[in-house]
Design an enzyme around this catalytic site. Structure first.
Site, PDB file in Angstrom:
ATOM      1  CE  LYS A 279      22.847  84.393 -20.010  1.00 55.03           C
ATOM      2  NZ  LYS A 279      21.961  85.563 -20.086  1.00 55.03           N
TER       3      LYS A 279
ATOM      4  NE  ARG B 162      19.212  94.150 -14.258  1.00 54.61           N
ATOM      5  CZ  ARG B 162      19.449  92.870 -14.102  1.00 54.61           C
ATOM      6  NH1 ARG B 162      18.570  92.119 -13.494  1.00 54.61           N
ATOM      7  NH2 ARG B 162      20.557  92.315 -14.513  1.00 54.61           N
TER       8      ARG B 162
END
Length: 160
Positions: A41, A90
């Site tokens: 990442k 979420r």
């Protein structure tokens, strides 16, 4: 003792992450916030910086500790005697990814349970990548992150 892992890259920890960790701490005896190395990442903050920011952001929670890691989550869980992974959700895109991870973890360790905590509406849109982008453009992220993270982002990107 019921010990849970709350894993993530936390680059950086946001108020949404902190909400999940706080709520997890009410469910188990101990929460270990597992800060993943996640080199693919290309994190803004080093693993040590991210772990320290999480420590500072969670210092008010007596049953929370922080462990940086660079191994399989199931291996960390076994090493720390954790029996549950607690993750925040979420949106449906989170669910699809987390569903895959849960299935893989189950194949690797059928003893490790996964629990999901739904994000409250005020954090459903919030992500570390959004926070990093706003901060990189010198936007104000104070409402989205703990104060220690806001200070660290200001140092990384300058005050304006």
């Amino acid at each position: 003792m019921k010990r849970a892992l709350t894993p993530g890259t936390f680059d950086p920890i946001t108020s949404g992450h902190l909400d999940v960790i706080t709520r997890a701490a009410q469910l188990v005896d101990e929460v270990v916030v597992a800060v993943a190395a996640s080199p693919k990442k290309k994190p803004l903050f080093s693993l040590e910086e991210r772990a320290e920011l999480v420590r500072r952001a969670t210092s008010h929670l007596p049953n929370v500790r922080v462990e940086p890691f660079d191994e399989l989550l199931v291996d960390l869980a076994a090493k720390l005697d954790a029996t549950v992974v607690i993750k925040g959700l979420r949106a449906i895109t989170d669910f699809e990814y987390e569903f895959q991870m849960t299935a893989l973890n189950y194949q690797l360790n059928q003893e490790l349970e996964t629990l999901f905590i739904m994000s409250p509406p005020q954090y459903m849109y919030l992500s570390s990548s959004i926070v990093r982008e706003i901060a990189s453009l010198h936007g104000d992220v104070a409402q989205f992150v703990p104060a220690c993270v806001n200070e660290a982002l200001l140092k990384k990107f300058g005050d304006a």
